[in-house]
Design a protein around this motif. Structure first.
Motif, PDB file in Angstrom:
ATOM      1  N   ILE A   1       0.807  -1.221   0.000  1.00 16.70           N
ATOM      2  CA  ILE A   1       0.000   0.000   0.000  1.00 16.70           C
ATOM      3  C   ILE A   1       0.845   1.279   0.000  1.00 16.70           C
ATOM      4  N   GLY A   2       1.910   1.321   0.780  1.00 16.26           N
ATOM      5  CA  GLY A   2       2.763   2.516   0.815  1.00 16.26           C
ATOM      6  C   GLY A   2       3.388   2.802  -0.532  1.00 16.26           C
ATOM      7  N   GLU A   3       3.852   1.762  -1.206  1.00 17.16           N
ATOM      8  CA  GLU A   3       4.430   1.914  -2.544  1.00 17.16           C
ATOM      9  C   GLU A   3       3.363   2.362  -3.533  1.00 17.16           C
ATOM     10  N   ALA A   4       2.164   1.805  -3.421  1.00 17.40           N
ATOM     11  CA  ALA A   4       1.070   2.185  -4.318  1.00 17.40           C
ATOM     12  C   ALA A   4       0.732   3.670  -4.179  1.00 17.40           C
ATOM     13  N   LEU A   5       0.658   4.149  -2.942  1.00 17.61           N
ATOM     14  CA  LEU A   5       0.365   5.568  -2.721  1.00 17.61           C
ATOM     15  C   LEU A   5       1.475   6.443  -3.285  1.00 17.61           C
ATOM     16  N   ARG A   6       2.712   6.020  -3.137  1.00 16.95           N
ATOM     17  CA  ARG A   6       3.849   6.774  -3.694  1.00 16.95           C
ATOM     18  C   ARG A   6       3.752   6.831  -5.217  1.00 16.95           C
ATOM     19  N   ILE A   7       3.399   5.707  -5.844  1.00 16.71           N
ATOM     20  CA  ILE A   7       3.274   5.650  -7.294  1.00 16.71           C
ATOM     21  C   ILE A   7       2.166   6.579  -7.772  1.00 16.71           C
ATOM     22  N   VAL A   8       1.002   6.512  -7.135  1.00 12.70           N
ATOM     23  CA  VAL A   8      -0.125   7.351  -7.546  1.00 12.70           C
ATOM     24  C   VAL A   8       0.237   8.831  -7.423  1.00 12.70           C
ATOM     25  N   GLU A   9       0.836   9.213  -6.305  1.00 11.48           N
ATOM     26  CA  GLU A   9       1.218  10.614  -6.133  1.00 11.48           C
ATOM     27  C   GLU A   9       2.200  11.046  -7.228  1.00 11.48           C
ATOM     28  N   HIS A  10       3.164  10.200  -7.559  1.00 11.75           N
ATOM     29  CA  HIS A  10       4.147  10.532  -8.591  1.00 11.75           C
ATOM     30  C   HIS A  10       3.479  10.686  -9.960  1.00 11.75           C
ATOM     31  N   VAL A  11       2.585   9.761 -10.309  1.00 11.81           N
ATOM     32  CA  VAL A  11       1.898   9.843 -11.598  1.00 11.81           C
ATOM     33  C   VAL A  11       1.090  11.131 -11.681  1.00 11.81           C
ATOM     34  N   VAL A  12       0.399  11.483 -10.615  1.00 11.18           N
ATOM     35  CA  VAL A  12      -0.397  12.715 -10.610  1.00 11.18           C
ATOM     36  C   VAL A  12       0.514  13.945 -10.707  1.00 11.18           C
ATOM     37  N   ARG A  13       1.647  13.898 -10.048  1.00 16.23           N
ATOM     38  CA  ARG A  13       2.587  15.031 -10.047  1.00 16.23           C
ATOM     39  C   ARG A  13       3.368  15.147 -11.361  1.00 16.23           C
ATOM     40  N   GLU A  14       3.873  14.003 -11.864  1.00 13.98           N
ATOM     41  CA  GLU A  14       4.800  14.016 -13.005  1.00 13.98           C
ATOM     42  C   GLU A  14       4.200  13.507 -14.324  1.00 13.98           C
ATOM     43  N   GLY A  15       3.085  12.780 -14.230  1.00 11.32           N
ATOM     44  CA  GLY A  15       2.456  12.265 -15.442  1.00 11.32           C
ATOM     45  C   GLY A  15       2.981  10.922 -15.911  1.00 11.32           C
ATOM     46  N   SER A  16       3.909  10.337 -15.146  1.00  4.59           N
ATOM     47  CA  SER A  16       4.501   9.059 -15.552  1.00  4.59           C
ATOM     48  C   SER A  16       4.852   8.228 -14.314  1.00  4.59           C
ATOM     49  N   TRP A  17       5.182   6.961 -14.573  1.00  4.17           N
ATOM     50  CA  TRP A  17       5.600   6.070 -13.501  1.00  4.17           C
ATOM     51  C   TRP A  17       6.896   6.578 -12.882  1.00  4.17           C
ATOM     52  N   PRO A  18       7.093   6.384 -11.584  1.00  9.93           N
ATOM     53  CA  PRO A  18       8.403   6.681 -11.004  1.00  9.93           C
ATOM     54  C   PRO A  18       9.456   5.799 -11.683  1.00  9.93           C
ATOM     55  N   ALA A  19      10.649   6.330 -11.890  1.00  8.29           N
ATOM     56  CA  ALA A  19      11.707   5.586 -12.583  1.00  8.29           C
ATOM     57  C   ALA A  19      12.047   4.274 -11.877  1.00  8.29           C
ATOM     58  N   ASP A  20      11.896   4.235 -10.561  1.00  3.16           N
ATOM     59  CA  ASP A  20      12.268   3.034  -9.811  1.00  3.16           C
ATOM     60  C   ASP A  20      11.099   2.090  -9.530  1.00  3.16           C
TER      61      ASP A  20
END
Length: 122
Positions: free
Chosen positions: A96-115
């Motif tokens: 869940i923590g990783e999922a929330l980080r991914i969603v926030e990054h996609v909303v902020r940057e428009g793409s998947w986090p590089a890692d």
């Protein structure tokens, strides 16, 4: 200019997304769809421990989903808004923590986090 994303018509700033998802989970909503002004869709479905995160280019696109290639087993309790209770291989979900980080990054940057691992379903 970053993409604007909304949940149920309410626009969210990137720093509001995690709090909004946590509030929805606390209220019993385990499935959330974020939509962008460009028509992209970001799905978040959780059993409160793991989450399926999918990014689609639009309606009908099979999209891509976050993955945990090292995970083993499967988890259930992914309850959709229609009441359906799904089970997914843990390789197709992330904690869940990783999922929330991914969603926030996609909303902020428009793409998947590089890692972040993700798999194309196209």
């Amino acid at each position: 200019m970053p993409e604007s994303w909304a949940v149920d018509g309410d626009h969210l700033a990137p720093d509001e997304v995690v709090a909004a998802l946590r509030a929805r989970i606390s209220a019993g909503h385990r499935e959330t769809w974020l939509t962008s002004e460009s028509g992209r869709m970001l799905a978040f479905v959780t059993n409160t421990e793991r989450a399926m995160v999918m990014l689609l280019d639009g309606e009908g696109d099979p999209g891509e989903h976050a993955a945990a290639p090292e995970a083993t087993g499967s988890s259930d309790g992914f309850v959709l808004s229609n009441g359906q209770n799904d089970e997914y291989p843990d390789t197709d979900t992330v904690p869940i923590g990783e999922a929330l980080r991914i969603v926030e990054h996609v909303v902020r940057e428009g793409s998947w986090p590089a890692d972040a691992h993700h798999v194309s379903d196209r």
